[in-house]
Design a protein around this motif. Structure first.
Motif, PDB file in Angstrom:
ATOM      1  N   ALA A 192      -3.873  42.083 -56.786  1.00  0.00           N
ATOM      2  CA  ALA A 192      -2.417  42.007 -56.796  1.00  0.00           C
ATOM      3  C   ALA A 192      -1.869  42.590 -58.088  1.00  0.00           C
ATOM      4  N   PRO A 193      -0.678  43.168 -58.022  1.00  0.00           N
ATOM      5  CA  PRO A 193      -0.040  43.641 -59.249  1.00  0.00           C
ATOM      6  C   PRO A 193       0.274  42.467 -60.181  1.00  0.00           C
ATOM      7  N   LEU A 194       0.261  42.747 -61.468  1.00  0.00           N
ATOM      8  CA  LEU A 194       0.638  41.776 -62.487  1.00  0.00           C
ATOM      9  C   LEU A 194       2.149  41.598 -62.428  1.00  0.00           C
ATOM     10  N   VAL A 195       2.610  40.358 -62.489  1.00  0.00           N
ATOM     11  CA  VAL A 195       4.037  40.072 -62.407  1.00  0.00           C
ATOM     12  C   VAL A 195       4.411  39.124 -63.535  1.00  0.00           C
ATOM     13  N   PHE A 196       5.424  39.501 -64.315  1.00  0.00           N
ATOM     14  CA  PHE A 196       5.997  38.588 -65.300  1.00  0.00           C
ATOM     15  C   PHE A 196       7.324  39.135 -65.802  1.00  0.00           C
ATOM     16  N   GLN A 197       8.126  38.234 -66.362  1.00  0.00           N
ATOM     17  CA  GLN A 197       9.381  38.576 -67.013  1.00  0.00           C
ATOM     18  C   GLN A 197       9.404  37.916 -68.383  1.00  0.00           C
ATOM     19  N   VAL A 198       9.898  38.656 -69.374  1.00  0.00           N
ATOM     20  CA  VAL A 198      10.068  38.142 -70.730  1.00  0.00           C
ATOM     21  C   VAL A 198      11.366  38.721 -71.276  1.00  0.00           C
ATOM     22  N   LYS A 199      11.693  38.374 -72.493  1.00  0.00           N
ATOM     23  CA  LYS A 199      12.883  38.905 -73.149  1.00  0.00           C
ATOM     24  C   LYS A 199      12.502  40.069 -74.060  1.00  0.00           C
ATOM     25  N   ARG A 200      13.411  41.029 -74.156  1.00  0.00           N
ATOM     26  CA  ARG A 200      13.249  42.138 -75.095  1.00  0.00           C
ATOM     27  C   ARG A 200      13.731  41.699 -76.474  1.00  0.00           C
ATOM     28  N   TYR A 201      13.103  42.246 -77.501  1.00  0.00           N
ATOM     29  CA  TYR A 201      13.514  41.991 -78.881  1.00  0.00           C
ATOM     30  C   TYR A 201      14.243  43.234 -79.364  1.00  0.00           C
ATOM     31  N   PRO A 202      15.340  43.134 -80.064  1.00  0.00           N
ATOM     32  CA  PRO A 202      15.981  41.931 -80.569  1.00  0.00           C
ATOM     33  C   PRO A 202      17.116  41.419 -79.688  1.00  0.00           C
ATOM     34  N   GLY A 203      17.530  42.170 -78.665  1.00  0.00           N
ATOM     35  CA  GLY A 203      18.737  41.838 -77.920  1.00  0.00           C
ATOM     36  C   GLY A 203      18.639  40.712 -76.916  1.00  0.00           C
ATOM     37  N   GLY A 204      17.421  40.365 -76.475  1.00  0.00           N
ATOM     38  CA  GLY A 204      17.261  39.271 -75.546  1.00  0.00           C
ATOM     39  C   GLY A 204      17.436  39.637 -74.079  1.00  0.00           C
ATOM     40  N   GLU A 205      17.559  40.944 -73.768  1.00  0.00           N
ATOM     41  CA  GLU A 205      17.677  41.353 -72.374  1.00  0.00           C
ATOM     42  C   GLU A 205      16.362  41.040 -71.661  1.00  0.00           C
ATOM     43  N   THR A 206      16.456  40.811 -70.364  1.00  0.00           N
ATOM     44  CA  THR A 206      15.265  40.518 -69.576  1.00  0.00           C
ATOM     45  C   THR A 206      14.483  41.799 -69.320  1.00  0.00           C
ATOM     46  N   TYR A 207      13.180  41.715 -69.517  1.00  0.00           N
ATOM     47  CA  TYR A 207      12.271  42.801 -69.151  1.00  0.00           C
ATOM     48  C   TYR A 207      11.401  42.281 -68.020  1.00  0.00           C
ATOM     49  N   ASP A 208      11.308  43.057 -66.943  1.00  0.00           N
ATOM     50  CA  ASP A 208      10.473  42.725 -65.792  1.00  0.00           C
ATOM     51  C   ASP A 208       9.437  43.837 -65.656  1.00  0.00           C
ATOM     52  N   LEU A 209       8.166  43.478 -65.684  1.00  0.00           N
ATOM     53  CA  LEU A 209       7.097  44.474 -65.587  1.00  0.00           C
ATOM     54  C   LEU A 209       7.243  45.322 -64.327  1.00  0.00           C
ATOM     55  N   LYS A 210       7.807  44.757 -63.272  1.00  0.00           N
ATOM     56  CA  LYS A 210       8.006  45.509 -62.023  1.00  0.00           C
ATOM     57  C   LYS A 210       8.848  46.764 -62.252  1.00  0.00           C
ATOM     58  N   SER A 211       9.712  46.741 -63.254  1.00  0.00           N
ATOM     59  CA  SER A 211      10.586  47.891 -63.512  1.00  0.00           C
ATOM     60  C   SER A 211       9.802  49.131 -63.934  1.00  0.00           C
ATOM     61  N   ASP A 212       8.551  48.959 -64.317  1.00  0.00           N
ATOM     62  CA  ASP A 212       7.730  50.088 -64.748  1.00  0.00           C
ATOM     63  C   ASP A 212       6.706  50.523 -63.707  1.00  0.00           C
ATOM     64  N   ARG A 213       6.855  50.063 -62.465  1.00  0.00           N
ATOM     65  CA  ARG A 213       5.967  50.552 -61.407  1.00  0.00           C
ATOM     66  C   ARG A 213       6.173  52.056 -61.289  1.00  0.00           C
ATOM     67  N   GLY A 214       5.092  52.780 -61.130  1.00  0.00           N
ATOM     68  CA  GLY A 214       5.140  54.233 -61.116  1.00  0.00           C
ATOM     69  C   GLY A 214       4.730  54.819 -62.453  1.00  0.00           C
ATOM     70  N   SER A 215       4.717  53.994 -63.508  1.00  0.00           N
ATOM     71  CA  SER A 215       4.258  54.407 -64.834  1.00  0.00           C
ATOM     72  C   SER A 215       2.962  53.683 -65.147  1.00  0.00           C
ATOM     73  N   VAL A 216       2.169  54.265 -66.037  1.00  0.00           N
ATOM     74  CA  VAL A 216       1.017  53.568 -66.597  1.00  0.00           C
ATOM     75  C   VAL A 216       1.552  52.798 -67.801  1.00  0.00           C
ATOM     76  N   VAL A 217       1.140  51.549 -67.948  1.00  0.00           N
ATOM     77  CA  VAL A 217       1.656  50.699 -69.034  1.00  0.00           C
ATOM     78  C   VAL A 217       0.504  50.225 -69.906  1.00  0.00           C
ATOM     79  N   LEU A 218       0.663  50.388 -71.213  1.00  0.00           N
ATOM     80  CA  LEU A 218      -0.229  49.774 -72.189  1.00  0.00           C
ATOM     81  C   LEU A 218       0.548  48.598 -72.757  1.00  0.00           C
ATOM     82  N   LEU A 219       0.022  47.396 -72.591  1.00  0.00           N
ATOM     83  CA  LEU A 219       0.656  46.173 -73.064  1.00  0.00           C
ATOM     84  C   LEU A 219      -0.252  45.544 -74.106  1.00  0.00           C
ATOM     85  N   ASP A 220       0.239  45.471 -75.326  1.00  0.00           N
ATOM     86  CA  ASP A 220      -0.548  44.897 -76.415  1.00  0.00           C
ATOM     87  C   ASP A 220       0.026  43.533 -76.776  1.00  0.00           C
ATOM     88  N   VAL A 221      -0.812  42.501 -76.718  1.00  0.00           N
ATOM     89  CA  VAL A 221      -0.408  41.152 -77.089  1.00  0.00           C
ATOM     90  C   VAL A 221      -0.772  40.967 -78.561  1.00  0.00           C
TER      91      VAL A 221
END
Length: 186
Positions: free
Chosen positions: A45-74
């Motif tokens: 299954a695809p990875l699904v999560f939502q978090v806030k963007r820094y510094p503005g606090g807008e919502t980021y949804d990983l689904k919005s980047d479907r079609g792109s390759v994403v490197l996510l560094d914790v």
């Protein structure tokens, strides 16, 4: 964030520096959900999560980047290997952005006020995502050490993850990114 989690992540960050893992397929305990959440063909299954963007606090949804390759560094500001890793990821972002790579730095610090001085010191301008109370890192991504990097394909499926960071990992990351960018968009 719970203090035991911080202590555990801090202790593991040094041990994790030497490990990296390719994920040819996901197991039920790794990001992407359990095996029964995949498609009818048994694909993860695809990875699904939502978090806030820094510094503005807008919502980021990983689904919005479907079609792109994403490197996510914790990462966290107290993580010494993160200090070395983030500039490398910013370079990867510049190198591959035109081909469809998006790079995000998911911060797990308890206090986001630690972020600006850290970013100023390491001279990084990557998009920062805030993981409040490390919920996504702990529950969804199952992070065991800092930094941990996930490379996610165009369908949103985690295909590779790496615990820790060393400069010699860069060639491997590039090969993994290249292979995912070569795959057709969904």
């Amino acid at each position: 964030m719970r203090l035991p989690l911080l202590a555990a992540l801090g202790a593991l960050s040094l041990a994790a520096c030497a490990r990296n893992n390719a994920m040819p397929s996901l197991t039920p305990t790794l990001p992407g959900g359990s095996g029964d959440e995949g498609g009818s063909n048994g694909s993860p299954a695809p990875l699904v999560f939502q978090v806030k963007r820094y510094p503005g606090g807008e919502t980021y949804d990983l689904k919005s980047d479907r079609g792109s390759v994403v490197l996510l560094d914790v990462w966290a500001t107290w993580c010494e290997p993160c200090r070395d890793a983030l500039p490398f990821y910013e370079n990867l972002s510049r190198e591959y952005a035109g081909r469809g790579l998006k790079v995000y730095a998911l911060n797990v610090d308890e206090d986001p006020r630690a972020i600006p001085p850290f970013l100023e010191e390491v001279k990084v301008k990557l998009p920062i995502l805030l993981d409040e109370n490390a919920r996504v890192a702990e529950r969804t991504l199952k992070v065991r050490g800092m930094p941990t990097t996930y490379i996610i394909d165009r369908r949103g499926v985690v295909r590779y993850f790496h615990e820790g960071f060393a400069e010699e990992f860069l060639t491997k990351y590039q090969a993994e990114i290249e292979s995912l960018l070569a795959e057709p968009a969904p």
